[in-house]
Design an enzyme around this catalytic site. Structure first.
Site, mmCIF file in Angstrom:
data_model
loop_
_atom_site.group_PDB
_atom_site.id
_atom_site.type_symbol
_atom_site.label_atom_id
_atom_site.label_comp_id
_atom_site.label_asym_id
_atom_site.label_seq_id
_atom_site.Cartn_x
_atom_site.Cartn_y
_atom_site.Cartn_z
ATOM 1 N N GLY A 139 0.659 -1.125 -0.305
ATOM 2 C CA GLY A 139 0.178 -0.340 0.088
ATOM 3 C C GLY A 139 0.847 1.154 0.080
ATOM 4 N N GLY A 140 0.215 2.230 -0.918
ATOM 5 C CA GLY A 140 1.294 3.335 -0.670
ATOM 6 C C GLY A 140 2.281 3.587 -1.434
ATOM 7 N N ASP A 141 3.659 3.697 -1.015
ATOM 8 C CA ASP A 141 5.119 3.818 -1.397
ATOM 9 C C ASP A 141 6.041 2.503 -0.407
ATOM 10 O OD1 ASP A 141 4.935 4.759 1.105
ATOM 11 O OD2 ASP A 141 6.917 6.243 0.542
ATOM 12 N N GLU A 142 4.784 1.629 -0.193
ATOM 13 C CA GLU A 142 5.595 0.508 0.848
ATOM 14 C C GLU A 142 5.255 -1.292 0.434
ATOM 15 O OE1 GLU A 142 3.863 0.133 4.638
ATOM 16 O OE2 GLU A 142 3.794 2.124 5.560
#
Length: 227
Positions: A139-142
């Site tokens: 999710g996101g930049d993970e």
């Protein structure tokens, strides 16, 4: 006529209708050809339904932007690797990856540019890991990588360094070039735990240690080595 009756019963039960007298030029032939067309149409519909179900199943386990495994598939892959470890004793490693200052790209250039960066990072993670490993976007930049049948620490360090270097390569988007670094934490069995929760916690902690040390590095949980 008995053959047509048997075919009708087979068709009603969802079974494949056997040989029919398609060449007859009478009402029985007409009926036989009707059954044949219906059977063909039904087969096409069932194939389309099967394809749709397969596509939905794939989408349910795939990140919509990057095509990597999503969080659900990541958990399944990690659980599967840990189950195999219990049978074989193999080492499992978890690499937890967080992009450094990614928010600045989104805020400065917009989400379209940010999505291009995320897609490029995903492609590099996939290109630099083995088929037995599972790179995922959480999710996101993970991101994370489940390393099944993990090698020794020295080889894991080499893999981490390769991934950090690959992510840091320039990314072109509409004539602009971006550089993004990543911080990576590494956890492995049995040193850092034997459960999903233990490995995720250890890798997350190691990632924050790497991030505090500076951009573009990695840390093993419990060790001080940095890429």
């Amino acid at each position: 006529l008995a053959q047509i009756g048997a075919a009708a019963r087979q068709f009603a039960q969802g079974q494949v209708v056997g040989a029919l007298p398609l060449s007859r030029e009478d009402e029985i032939g007409d009926l036989a050809r009707t059954f044949d067309r219906m059977q063909g149409a039904l087969a096409q519909q069932l194939k389309a339904l099967e394809d749709s179900q397969h596509e939905l199943s794939t989408l349910a386990r795939q990140d919509g932007l990057t095509g990597l495994a999503n969080r659900r598939q990541f958990h399944d892959s990690l659980q599967s690797a840990l189950a195999q470890r219990r049978r074989t004793g193999q080492v499992v490693a978890l690499l937890y990856v967080d992009l450094d200052k990614f928010k600045l790209i989104n805020d400065t250039h917009g989400h379209e540019a940010g999505d291009a960066v995320l897609l490029a990072v995903a492609q590099r993670l996939r290109a630099n890991t083995r088929e037995v490993d599972t790179p995922a976007r959480l999710g996101g930049d993970e991101f994370a990588v489940v390393v099944a049948q993990a090698p020794e620490d020295a080889q894991l360090a080499a893999l981490a360094a390769k991934l950090v270097e690959a992510v840091a390569e320039p990314i072109e988007w509409k004539g602009q070039w971006f550089r993004v670094a990543c911080s990576m934490g590494i956890a492995r069995t049995p040193a850092d735990g034997e459960t999903e929760e233990q490995l995720m916690s250890a890798a997350d902690t190691a990632m924050y240690v790497a991030k505090q040390a500076g951009q573009g590095g990695f840390r093993f949980h419990g060790l001080h080595d940095c890429g």
